[in-house]
Write a protein that holds these residues in place. Structure first.
Motif, PDB file in Angstrom:
ATOM      1  N   GLU A 130      95.701 -26.622  17.843  1.00  0.00           N
ATOM      2  CA  GLU A 130      95.394 -25.758  16.485  1.00  0.00           C
ATOM      3  C   GLU A 130      95.477 -26.799  15.406  1.00  0.00           C
ATOM      4  OE1 GLU A 130      97.288 -24.754  19.087  1.00  0.00           O
ATOM      5  OE2 GLU A 130      95.633 -23.267  19.816  1.00  0.00           O
ATOM      6  N   GLU A 131      96.376 -27.541  15.510  1.00  0.00           N
ATOM      7  CA  GLU A 131      96.408 -28.658  14.436  1.00  0.00           C
ATOM      8  C   GLU A 131      95.291 -29.342  14.199  1.00  0.00           C
ATOM      9  OE1 GLU A 131     101.383 -28.923  14.012  1.00  0.00           O
ATOM     10  OE2 GLU A 131     100.270 -30.132  15.389  1.00  0.00           O
ATOM     11  N   LYS A 134      92.251 -27.645  13.051  1.00  0.00           N
ATOM     12  CA  LYS A 134      92.298 -27.213  11.638  1.00  0.00           C
ATOM     13  C   LYS A 134      91.848 -28.507  10.713  1.00  0.00           C
ATOM     14  CE  LYS A 134      93.140 -24.054   8.643  1.00  0.00           C
ATOM     15  NZ  LYS A 134      92.038 -23.029   8.657  1.00  0.00           N
ATOM     16  N   ASN A 138      88.806 -28.251   8.067  1.00  0.00           N
ATOM     17  CA  ASN A 138      89.114 -28.972   6.680  1.00  0.00           C
ATOM     18  C   ASN A 138      88.466 -30.141   6.293  1.00  0.00           C
ATOM     19  OD1 ASN A 138      90.777 -26.595   6.438  1.00  0.00           O
ATOM     20  ND2 ASN A 138      92.624 -27.911   6.560  1.00  0.00           N
TER      21      ASN A 138
END
Lengths: 470, 311
Positions: A130-131, A134, A138
């Motif tokens: 998930e990180e 992300k 971004n």
């Protein structure tokens, strides 16, 4: 079976062999063009999905790497400024899609002052999926082959999809273009390291770096760099168009077929363009958002064919000047490759995340011929990589027989242009299929919307009436 | 600068932006080039009179297409050279002594009745040259079946086999073309070379000619005749390479082309061995022409990633 027994270049059935016109482009190394003089234009829609919302207004001071467009929802990624300077305006501007898109226009101050927090390398080995996703979102990363599908969405197919193959698309089957090839031989390490990041997301997957066999230098370089990597395999593909099509790649490498209407993830595959993989590498290991891309400028009407590394937002007019300007008569401007690219009304468009090339054709190169009746020669049938019957679909589309068009799988057309290329009668095959697909999908959407509206109306009525059932 | 750029209108079109150089016209010209060696041979073999037949057929074909399209207010398509090919093929399928007026009428029939009435190029369902030949065969049967070499009438090899009268030419003569027959059909060797040229150039593919010839070869032996002799005579070479491969009247799919070739071979052999007529190439191709829409329908390729839907 024999293609696995013998180490023959892998391929798919169908396709064509257009002249590749790469002799002028492949030999020139990537030239840096990192100090654009003209104003930079940043369209808020460089991905499929909802356009971004501008976060700056006229007169604002912006820094390099600053978010100037905020994503709207999951299918959306931010837009970053690739220079520092002053926002000159926020208004709709023409882009390579042919539409006017809300854009932020920035005057370069040539300082290239960075926003705080750039160059922060992530220790991705200790990050959760998930990180990582992300960070990728971004960083504004979309598929850089041209379709503009947000990378983080592609990399998150959902837990029910068992992904066992991650394919790096280095086929670059479009004639003229050499941006992926130059990237593969000039920054090969980044491709391999980027792939490793993606492979961490899919612990059960093998990585494949797929390159056409007309690029032997890229193949041997990649093989050298991946020796000892037991999760990565370098695959030689037969040089054939459209070898770089997602469905054709999967079929060539794994022998699988993406079901009609489905996605590569349905057969356990994730396909990413080589440049997208490098963008992921830069986001995770160099802490930079997507601000640059590699663009091939070629064609008979430009003085020199070049492959440039440029800041996203740079004017195409300026790049053409950097390549020596227009010599001779310019008849057609194409953004992308000659098989699937888009003809442009002028040079005043910006380089966006999906701009792989700009082609400038002379009248001689711009040959489309006179359309004449179909002679049923069957060349289109042999060329279609999806095994459709293009001349039948053409007839259905021209007669507006959309039911027949759908029945004969017209919606499965990948618009690669192979049928129209080989057609001796110069029929507008791909062209009518594009129109037909658009008409049918618009109709479907309208029907769905109508059904939803009807359902909503019915639900409202139910609520208004006393709940007799419960 | 801004004014200047607004004045320039660049060419806008939908992709693809490059096209192959091959056109309908270039294909037709290459077909004629491939027929040329056999045509030149026919002039030497039968004498210069056959030039008149070629001129009559080709001229009549082009002229009738032009007149028909003029009268029906259509675009004139004679530039695609397909009428020239039809005329040339018809001439090569006529006896050397055919009266010129018959050749003219036959050629006009091929273009107007067989091709244009059904919609012109790409729309006819039977091969124009072959249909015209059969039309002439029933209209002027004696003129269409009397063959002569240099004024000396001589039966075709297949007629000799059928009737059992006369001396059969040697296999080598049949191969080179030193035999009696229609103007352009005698030299198996030169037609084979022309056909190979078309295959190498990618104008036709190998499936129909190969399966057609092999079927006739094998069935020749099966039916107790000399298979090799069967494939060298009776216009099989011109039929297999130049008529059965006609784009418009042959299947578009690979599977369909196998059916076409084998079907033509089967019908040819059956007519030759068991029919009342010595040769069967024309009829077999025409019969298979009629089957083509059906063959195309049943041999639709399975598309990439096709999902089976239950009906």
């Amino acid at each position: 079976m024999n293609r696995y027994l013998f180490n023959r270049p892998r391929t798919f059935r169908g396709g064509i062999h257009p002249p590749d016109f790469k002799e002028q482009t492949e030999g020139n190394s990537i030239q840096m063009y990192m100090d654009p003089q003209m104003d930079l234009v940043f369209p808020m829609s460089q991905h499929i999905g909802a356009p971004c919302k501008p976060t700056v207004k006229k007169g604002d001071q912006v820094l390099r790497g600053q978010v100037i467009g905020e994503p709207q929802g999951y299918m959306s990624v931010p837009v970053h400024s690739s220079v520092s300077g002053i926002v000159k305006d926020v208004k709709p501007m023409l882009t390579s899609t042919g539409n006017k898109v809300m854009s932020v226009i920035i005057q370069n101050d040539h300082q290239y002052n960075e926003v705080e927090g750039m160059h922060k390398a992530y220790d991705y080995k200790h990050m959760t999926n998930e990180e990582i996703l992300k960070v990728i979102q971004n960083s504004g990363i979309v598929g850089m082959g041209g379709a503009g599908f947000p990378a983080h969405v592609k990399l998150n197919p959902g837990p029910e999809k068992k992904i066992d193959a991650v394919i790096v698309n280095g086929a670059e089957c479009e004639p003229f273009l050499a941006s992926d090839f130059r990237l593969l031989i000039e920054e090969p390490k980044k491709v391999v390291d980027g792939l490793k990041i993606v492979l961490q997301l899919f612990p059960e997957a093998r990585g494949y770096i797929a390159i056409e066999d007309n690029k032997p230098t890229a193949l041997s370089l990649m093989r050298l760099l991946t020796t000892g990597e037991d999760r990565i395999e370098v695959v030689a593909l037969r040089t054939k168009y459209p070898q770089g099509g997602e469905k054709q790649l999967i079929n060539a490498i794994l022998g699988r077929e993406v079901p009609s209407g489905g996605l590569p993830a349905d057969v356990g595959c994730i396909v990413h363009n080589a440049d997208t993989i490098v963008a992921i590498y830069r986001a995770i290991l160099e802490g930079r958002p997507l601000m640059r891309r590699i663009v091939t400028i070629a064609g008979g009407a430009v003085a020199h064919s070049h492959t440039f590394k440029v800041r996203i937002g740079t004017s195409v007019r300026e790049l053409v000047e950097a390549a020596g300007g227009i010599t001779g008569e310019l008849s057609k401007i194409i953004a992308g490759g000659p098989m699937m690219g888009f003809a442009q009304v002028g040079l005043d468009i910006p380089v966006t995340k999906g701009t792989s090339g700009i082609l400038l054709f002379t009248p001689e190169q711009d040959f489309s011929g006179q359309e004449s009746p179909c002679i049923r020669c069957g060349r289109c049938v042999a060329a279609c990589p999806i095994h459709l019957m293009p001349m039948m679909l053409n007839r259905f589309a021209l007669n507006r027989e959309w039911e027949q068009f759908e029945k004969f799988h017209g919606m499965d057309c990948i618009e690669c242009g192979s049928c129209a290329f080989v057609c001796p009668a110069k029929r507008h095959l791909t062209q009518t299929f594009k129109a037909g697909k658009k008409i049918i999908s618009d109709e479907r959407r309208a029907k769905r919307a109508a059904a939803q509206a009807a359902a909503a109306a019915a639900a409202a009525k139910d609520q208004a009436a006393p709940a007799a059932g419960k | 600068m801004a004014d200047e750029q607004e004045k320039t209108l660049y060419h806008l079109s939908v992709s693809p932006h490059i096209r192959s150089k091959q056109t309908t016209t270039s294909i037709m010209l290459e077909v004629m080039l491939a027929l040329l060696p056999a045509a030149v041979f026919s002039v030497i073999h039968f004498g210069p009179r056959v030039l008149l037949v070629y001129a009559a057929c080709m001229g009549s074909a082009v002229l009738s297409e032009w007149i028909w399209q003029k009268l029906t207010h259509q675009d004139i398509t004679i530039k695609d050279c397909s009428a020239l090919v039809t005329g040339m093929l018809l001439a090569m399928n006529l006896p050397p002594d055919i009266p010129v007026w018959m050749a003219i009428v036959g050629s006009a029939f091929a273009i107007i009745i067989v091709k244009q009435v059904f919609g012109g190029i790409g729309e006819n369902f039977m091969n124009p040259a072959l249909t015209a030949r059969c039309f002439m065969l029933v209209s002027w049967s004696s003129a269409m079946t009397s063959f002569a070499v240099h004024g000396v009438s001589s039966a075709t090899p297949l007629t000799i086999i059928k009737t059992g009268e006369g001396q059969l030419p040697s296999l080598l003569d049949a191969f080179i073309g030193n035999i009696s027959g229609c103007i352009g059909e005698t030299s198996a060797l030169l037609l084979l070379l022309g056909g190979l040229y078309l295959i190498i150039r990618g104008i036709i593919d190998w499936i129909v000619p190969l399966t057609y010839i092999l079927t006739v070869l094998v069935l020749g032996y099966v039916f107790g005749r000399d298979g090799l002799y069967e494939i060298l005579t009776g216009g099989l070479m011109i039929g297999a390479f130049f008529m059965a491969t006609d784009y418009t009247t042959s299947p578009m799919t690979h599977k369909g082309r196998f059916i076409m070739g084998i079907g033509c071979g089967l019908i040819t052999s059956i007519i030759r061995c068991f029919g009342g007529y010595p040769e069967g190439v024309s009829f077999s191709i025409l019969l298979m022409n009629i089957m083509v829409p059906f063959i195309d329908k049943v041999t639709l390729p399975r598309i990439y990633g096709e999902v089976k839907t239950s009906k």
